[in-house]
Scaffold this active site. Structure first.
Site, PDB file in Angstrom:
ATOM      1  CG  HIS A  72      72.302 -36.961  96.767  1.00  0.00           C
ATOM      2  ND1 HIS A  72      71.552 -36.084  96.064  1.00  0.00           N
ATOM      3  CD2 HIS A  72      71.431 -37.153  97.883  1.00  0.00           C
ATOM      4  CE1 HIS A  72      70.551 -35.623  96.140  1.00  0.00           C
ATOM      5  NE2 HIS A  72      70.524 -36.600  97.732  1.00  0.00           N
ATOM      6  CE1 TYR A 201      74.733 -30.984  89.730  1.00  0.00           C
ATOM      7  CE2 TYR A 201      74.840 -29.232  88.754  1.00  0.00           C
ATOM      8  CZ  TYR A 201      74.619 -29.782  89.933  1.00  0.00           C
ATOM      9  OH  TYR A 201      75.070 -29.222  90.916  1.00  0.00           O
ATOM     10  N   PRO A 293      75.760 -20.370  90.419  1.00  0.00           N
ATOM     11  CG  PRO A 293      74.089 -20.425  91.193  1.00  0.00           C
ATOM     12  CD  PRO A 293      75.172 -19.896  90.484  1.00  0.00           C
ATOM     13  CE  LYS A 297      82.030 -26.810  94.937  1.00  0.00           C
ATOM     14  NZ  LYS A 297      82.355 -27.684  96.079  1.00  0.00           N
ATOM     15  CE1 TYR A 385      77.808 -30.973  91.890  1.00  0.00           C
ATOM     16  CE2 TYR A 385      77.613 -31.956  93.947  1.00  0.00           C
ATOM     17  CZ  TYR A 385      77.129 -30.982  92.948  1.00  0.00           C
ATOM     18  OH  TYR A 385      76.007 -30.642  93.288  1.00  0.00           O
TER      19      TYR A 385
HETATM   20  C1  PHB Z   1      70.285 -26.210  94.863  1.00  0.00           C
HETATM   21  O1  PHB Z   1      69.208 -27.250  95.228  1.00  0.00           O
HETATM   22  O2  PHB Z   1      69.848 -25.348  95.285  1.00  0.00           O
HETATM   23  C2  PHB Z   1      70.954 -26.073  94.602  1.00  0.00           C
HETATM   24  C3  PHB Z   1      71.652 -27.224  93.367  1.00  0.00           C
HETATM   25  C4  PHB Z   1      73.003 -27.632  92.598  1.00  0.00           C
HETATM   26  C5  PHB Z   1      73.497 -26.190  92.669  1.00  0.00           C
HETATM   27  C6  PHB Z   1      72.806 -25.094  92.941  1.00  0.00           C
HETATM   28  C7  PHB Z   1      70.771 -25.098  93.150  1.00  0.00           C
HETATM   29  O3  PHB Z   1      74.489 -26.786  92.121  1.00  0.00           O
END
Ligand code: PHB
Ligand code: APR
Length: 391
Positions: A72, A201, A293, A297, A385
């Protein structure tokens, strides 16, 4: 039994360490409390930084990751009725993330270890690290009702946040830093094609929501909920309704739904233990630090720790130079604290805080606007990120 490095825990940290050491000609035995099936099926995070991908590929455990991982080049921040793309290809050229489930990484690493004749002892109990303040550490454990002792030169505590290694260090040696958040996440795995090409997000008055994915047929979602939320109160219908309410906030955008395969509540916590070493015991991964999460990271930080530890042990075994071993904790903690700050910041930026006053909420909105409207601010998000470069 004897080995050079006794590794407690077969999560990403322990398995990757064992394999990296093997590639440097250093022997190890991994002791894991759970069964192989359990660790391979445990659904966890799924975003790999480029550095983590490179490490796995260089270690020979990246074939499936390169074939099935989804690269991505951006993420979307969704708020105020609009989507805002953070475009990695423009802001941090040449750097991207790969979406690939942690349990797939674990499967690949176990396969790589076993193919190379590596020893992973699953289902051991009462693991006790001892003597690590002497030149002759050992780890005793029970297997098939018998007590065994593994003699070693070093012990790597890769046994996660609830493991035994950190607590085996004498009281008063470690300093703890932590933060608990007044919310948790419900994580949902669903058999439905993702409704988006890139991760979303979403910051919403009802709470944060995240749309992630595992494959073209599997979607992964998260919903901000109360810290003590009971998953039994969340029927599949309620989950979909809440995801719709928080994600369908952009004109024309629709969420596809499907069978829920798994759901559970995750706590949100920040935690660091310093230093990450005592005598011949080294802590790595979640055993030493936890991040919420939101910044994706945890796994990447675990991979970083064990890369540093491998270099340090290799320098020691090849020429008796202990400089890097002595610097292990400081080298890791620099990265750990950068990631702590970034993960705390992403969490604070995107979640709804029950007790925040109208002033706090306006500040949060203003910062979201700034992050999406200014290249300086979005570059800062993007470079953290995708992962900062090597130390
Ligand atoms: C996930 O795909 O499990 C995932 C992706 C991004 C995050 C946390 C978990 O910030
Ligand atoms: N004895 C042996 N094994 C243990 C013990 C013990 N007393 N306690 C825990 N373990 C095992 C766990 O069963 C688990 O398999 O240690 C392993 C630790 O693995 P993780 O928790 O996955 O931690 P780590 O390898 O550091 O990986 C960090 O995992 O929690 C996620 O988000 C986190 O992505 C990050 C990554």
């Amino acid at each position: 039994m004897r080995t050079q490095v006794a590794i407690v825990g077969a999560g990403p940290a322990g398995l990757l360490l064992s394999h990296l050491l093997h590639l440097r000609g250093i022997s190890s035995v991994v002791l894991e409390a759970r069964g192989r099936d359990y660790v391979q099926k445990r659904v966890r995070a799924g975003v790999l930084e480029q550095g983590t991908v490179d490490t796995l590929v260089a270690a020979g455990a990246g074939e499936r990751l390169l074939g099935e991982g989804m690269v991505h080049h951006g993420i979307e921040l969704r708020f105020g009725g609009q989507g805002h793309r953070i475009a990695f290809e423009r802001l941090v050229p040449g750097r991207a993330i790969t979406v690939y489930g942690q349990q797939e990484v674990v499967k690949d690493l176990i396969a790589a270890r076993l193919a190379a004749g590596g020893q992973i002892l699953f289902g051991v109990s009462d693991v006790a690290p001892e003597g690590f303040d002497t030149p002759h550490p050992e780890v005793s454990f029970t297997r098939d009702t018998k007590r065994h002792t593994l003699h070693c030169d070093y012990i790597a505590g890769c046994d996660g946040f609830h493991g035994v290694c950190r607590d085996a260090i004498p009281a008063g040696v470690l300093k703890y830093f932590d933060r608990e958040y007044p919310f948790g996440w419900i994580g949902v795995l669903a058999a439905v094609a993702p409704s988006t090409q890139e991760l979303i997000y979403a910051s919403n008055e009802r709470g944060f929501a995240l749309h992630s994915m595992r494959s073209p047929e599997l979607s992964r979602f998260y919903l901000q909920v109360a810290a003590d939320e009971d998953i039994a109160a969340w029927s599949d219908e309620r989950i979909w309704a809440e995801l719709r309410a928080r994600l369908e906030t952009v004109p024309g955008w629709q969420l596809s739904t499907g069978p829920v395969l798994e759901k559970g509540v995750t706590a949100m916590r920040s935690f660091v233990a310093e230093p990450m070493q005592f005598g011949r015991l080294f802590l790595a991964g979640d055993a030493a630090h936890i991040v919420p999460p939101t910044g994706a990271k945890g796994l990447n930080l675990a991979a970083f720790d064990v890369t540093i530890l491998t270099e340090a042990l290799a320098a020691w075994y090849s020429g008796g130079d202990r400089t890097l071993l002595d610097r292990y904790s400081a080298a890791c903690l620099r990265r750990v604290w950068r990631v702590q700050q970034f993960s705390w910041w992403m969490t604070t930026l995107l979640h709804t805080f029950e007790h925040s006053d109208p002033y706090d909420r306006r500040l949060q909105q203003s910062y979201l606007d700034y992050v999406c409207g200014s290249d300086a601010a979005s570059t800062s998000l993007a470079e953290n990120y995708v992962g900062l470069g090597p130390p």
